[in-house]
Design a protein around this motif. Sequence first.
Motif, PDB file in Angstrom:
ATOM      1  N   GLU A  18       0.826  -1.209   0.000  1.00 25.07           N
ATOM      2  CA  GLU A  18       0.000   0.000   0.000  1.00 25.07           C
ATOM      3  C   GLU A  18       0.859   1.257   0.000  1.00 25.07           C
ATOM      4  OE1 GLU A  18      -3.192  -0.013  -0.273  1.00 25.07           O
ATOM      5  OE2 GLU A  18      -3.859  -2.003   0.386  1.00 25.07           O
ATOM      6  N   GLY A  19       0.209   2.361  -0.270  1.00 22.20           N
ATOM      7  CA  GLY A  19       0.872   3.657  -0.255  1.00 22.20           C
ATOM      8  C   GLY A  19       0.181   4.577  -1.238  1.00 22.20           C
ATOM      9  N   ILE A  20       0.450   5.866  -1.131  1.00 23.87           N
ATOM     10  CA  ILE A  20      -0.182   6.793  -2.065  1.00 23.87           C
ATOM     11  C   ILE A  20       0.464   6.644  -3.451  1.00 23.87           C
ATOM     12  CG2 ILE A  20      -0.935   8.461  -0.333  1.00 23.87           C
ATOM     13  CD1 ILE A  20       1.522  10.151  -0.979  1.00 23.87           C
ATOM     14  N   ASP A  21      -0.249   7.131  -4.465  1.00 24.04           N
ATOM     15  CA  ASP A  21       0.287   7.094  -5.830  1.00 24.04           C
ATOM     16  C   ASP A  21       1.623   7.825  -5.850  1.00 24.04           C
ATOM     17  OD1 ASP A  21      -2.136   6.160  -7.738  1.00 24.04           O
ATOM     18  OD2 ASP A  21      -2.901   7.271  -6.020  1.00 24.04           O
ATOM     19  N   GLY A  22       2.636   7.197  -6.462  1.00 24.82           N
ATOM     20  CA  GLY A  22       3.960   7.817  -6.528  1.00 24.82           C
ATOM     21  C   GLY A  22       4.901   7.307  -5.459  1.00 24.82           C
ATOM     22  N   ASP A 105      -7.088  -2.029   2.615  1.00 29.08           N
ATOM     23  CA  ASP A 105      -6.615  -0.788   3.252  1.00 29.08           C
ATOM     24  C   ASP A 105      -6.681   0.379   2.269  1.00 29.08           C
ATOM     25  OD1 ASP A 105      -5.896  -2.015   5.798  1.00 29.08           O
ATOM     26  OD2 ASP A 105      -4.345  -3.027   4.624  1.00 29.08           O
ATOM     27  N   ALA A 106      -6.502   0.093   0.972  1.00 29.32           N
ATOM     28  CA  ALA A 106      -6.611   1.165  -0.033  1.00 29.32           C
ATOM     29  C   ALA A 106      -8.026   1.734  -0.067  1.00 29.32           C
ATOM     30  CB  ALA A 106      -6.212   0.645  -1.406  1.00 29.32           C
ATOM     31  N   LEU A 145       0.533  -9.830   6.081  1.00 30.62           N
ATOM     32  CA  LEU A 145       1.361  -8.629   6.256  1.00 30.62           C
ATOM     33  C   LEU A 145       0.934  -7.597   5.222  1.00 30.62           C
ATOM     34  CD1 LEU A 145       3.960  -7.213   7.463  1.00 30.62           C
ATOM     35  CD2 LEU A 145       5.180  -8.165   5.494  1.00 30.62           C
ATOM     36  N   THR A 146       0.902  -6.344   5.651  1.00 30.65           N
ATOM     37  CA  THR A 146       0.673  -5.234   4.725  1.00 30.65           C
ATOM     38  C   THR A 146       1.872  -4.301   4.788  1.00 30.65           C
ATOM     39  OG1 THR A 146      -1.717  -5.392   4.932  1.00 30.65           O
ATOM     40  CG2 THR A 146      -0.832  -3.275   4.192  1.00 30.65           C
ATOM     41  N   VAL A 147       2.549  -4.182   3.652  1.00 28.32           N
ATOM     42  CA  VAL A 147       3.698  -3.276   3.567  1.00 28.32           C
ATOM     43  C   VAL A 147       3.169  -1.908   3.141  1.00 28.32           C
ATOM     44  CG1 VAL A 147       5.878  -2.792   2.416  1.00 28.32           C
ATOM     45  CG2 VAL A 147       5.243  -5.169   2.922  1.00 28.32           C
ATOM     46  N   TRP A 148       3.423  -0.923   3.975  1.00 27.92           N
ATOM     47  CA  TRP A 148       2.965   0.443   3.681  1.00 27.92           C
ATOM     48  C   TRP A 148       4.175   1.287   3.299  1.00 27.92           C
ATOM     49  CZ3 TRP A 148       1.049   4.282   8.022  1.00 27.92           C
ATOM     50  CH2 TRP A 148       0.749   5.510   7.436  1.00 27.92           C
ATOM     51  N   ILE A 198       7.347   1.235   5.729  1.00 28.82           N
ATOM     52  CA  ILE A 198       8.671   1.411   5.123  1.00 28.82           C
ATOM     53  C   ILE A 198       8.797   2.875   4.685  1.00 28.82           C
ATOM     54  CG2 ILE A 198      10.155   0.713   3.180  1.00 28.82           C
ATOM     55  CD1 ILE A 198       9.733  -1.664   4.939  1.00 28.82           C
ATOM     56  N   ASN A 199       9.903   3.495   5.032  1.00 32.91           N
ATOM     57  CA  ASN A 199      10.140   4.879   4.619  1.00 32.91           C
ATOM     58  C   ASN A 199      10.482   4.905   3.128  1.00 32.91           C
ATOM     59  OD1 ASN A 199      10.936   7.480   4.201  1.00 32.91           O
ATOM     60  ND2 ASN A 199      12.774   7.370   5.504  1.00 32.91           N
ATOM     61  N   ALA A 200       9.556   5.415   2.309  1.00 28.87           N
ATOM     62  CA  ALA A 200       9.752   5.416   0.853  1.00 28.87           C
ATOM     63  C   ALA A 200      10.509   6.651   0.372  1.00 28.87           C
ATOM     64  CB  ALA A 200       8.407   5.304   0.145  1.00 28.87           C
ATOM     65  N   ASP A 201      10.848   7.539   1.285  1.00 26.34           N
ATOM     66  CA  ASP A 201      11.609   8.742   0.915  1.00 26.34           C
ATOM     67  C   ASP A 201      13.113   8.477   1.091  1.00 26.34           C
ATOM     68  OD1 ASP A 201      12.395  11.250   0.226  1.00 26.34           O
ATOM     69  OD2 ASP A 201      11.799  12.186   2.119  1.00 26.34           O
ATOM     70  N   GLN A 202      13.600   7.472   0.390  1.00 25.19           N
ATOM     71  CA  GLN A 202      15.002   7.070   0.440  1.00 25.19           C
ATOM     72  C   GLN A 202      15.367   6.577  -0.955  1.00 25.19           C
ATOM     73  OE1 GLN A 202      16.098   4.789   4.249  1.00 25.19           O
ATOM     74  NE2 GLN A 202      14.148   3.861   3.685  1.00 25.19           N
ATOM     75  N   PRO A 203      16.661   6.462  -1.242  1.00 24.58           N
ATOM     76  CA  PRO A 203      17.039   5.862  -2.534  1.00 24.58           C
ATOM     77  C   PRO A 203      16.422   4.467  -2.668  1.00 24.58           C
ATOM     78  CG  PRO A 203      18.947   6.802  -1.432  1.00 24.58           C
ATOM     79  CD  PRO A 203      17.816   6.876  -0.456  1.00 24.58           C
ATOM     80  N   ARG A 204      16.103   4.116  -3.896  1.00 26.13           N
ATOM     81  CA  ARG A 204      15.401   2.852  -4.147  1.00 26.13           C
ATOM     82  C   ARG A 204      16.105   1.646  -3.516  1.00 26.13           C
ATOM     83  NH1 ARG A 204      13.460   1.876 -10.222  1.00 26.13           N
ATOM     84  NH2 ARG A 204      12.129   3.571  -9.571  1.00 26.13           N
ATOM     85  N   GLU A 205      17.448   1.621  -3.555  1.00 24.04           N
ATOM     86  CA  GLU A 205      18.207   0.482  -3.000  1.00 24.04           C
ATOM     87  C   GLU A 205      17.987   0.367  -1.490  1.00 24.04           C
ATOM     88  OE1 GLU A 205      19.545   2.900  -4.917  1.00 24.04           O
ATOM     89  OE2 GLU A 205      19.358   1.649  -6.721  1.00 24.04           O
ATOM     90  N   GLN A 206      17.884   1.523  -0.831  1.00 24.92           N
ATOM     91  CA  GLN A 206      17.685   1.499   0.622  1.00 24.92           C
ATOM     92  C   GLN A 206      16.269   1.039   0.971  1.00 24.92           C
ATOM     93  OE1 GLN A 206      20.180   1.950   2.898  1.00 24.92           O
ATOM     94  NE2 GLN A 206      18.606   1.045   4.246  1.00 24.92           N
TER      95      GLN A 206
END
Length: 225
Positions: A18-22, A105-106, A145-148, A198-206
């Motif tokens: 899950e997560g917002i678009d983008g 959840d969406a 499990l739900t990954v956000w 999961i903090n999505a404001d990081q480089p993709r590898e992280q």
Amino acid sequence: MSPSSPSSTPTGLFVSFEGIDGAGKSTHIAHLAEAFQAQGRVVTQTREPGGTPLAEKLRAMVLGDAMDPLTESLLVFAARRDHLITVIEPALARGEAVLCDRFTDATFAYQGGGRGFDLAVLTTLEQWVQATPALQGQALRQPDLTVWFDLAPEIAAARLADARAPDRFESQPVAFFQAVVAGYAARATAQPERFAKINADQPREQVWQDLHDHFVQRGWLNKST
Ligand code: TYD
């Protein structure tokens, strides 16, 4: 966990994302599918709304046609019912890992949070749709499990600015996505054991590293993949 021998009950694994678009979940879902397959696990990779011919037709309507929030909610739950009964439950019964790009959840985040639609109605629909024969009337089918993928709406908007033509949700203002995030946060607070934020404001590898670490911690992936 590999599909079990005929004498034991297969243990499927149901994970939603899950997560917002983008927020960038798609590439990570594909990567995770490869990691599971590398360990010999059969994967069903799917999405909502969608995942069946009927549900994909409903998806096109939900993303493309103007409608009121009750209609929108009924359509995403109708798509979900078809998807659950014809794809998700059979895959879980075979012992597969089901990786599902968005689930209920969406609906609570977008229709409940973003559109401001009645959460009690959504809760009733959730109970109807996610009661399945496999659970013998005991509990609702929910992801294990739900990954956000958590990302600030302003950052997501900047990422989406260069993307393809926006659909009915992607074209919403930042305030809509703030309400969507609040919707996710409420679900995560209510069922904390089911969520991995999961903090999505990081480089993709992280982001991938964090995601992978979480699956290793749960014993669902080996360190090596
Ligand atoms: P998305 O999963 O982001 O797919 P893509 O990466 O192809 O854009 O798009 C699905 C959209 O549908 C997304 O904007 C969220 C919305 N949606 C709802 O509003 N309610 C729901 O219950 C679901 C599953 C999705």
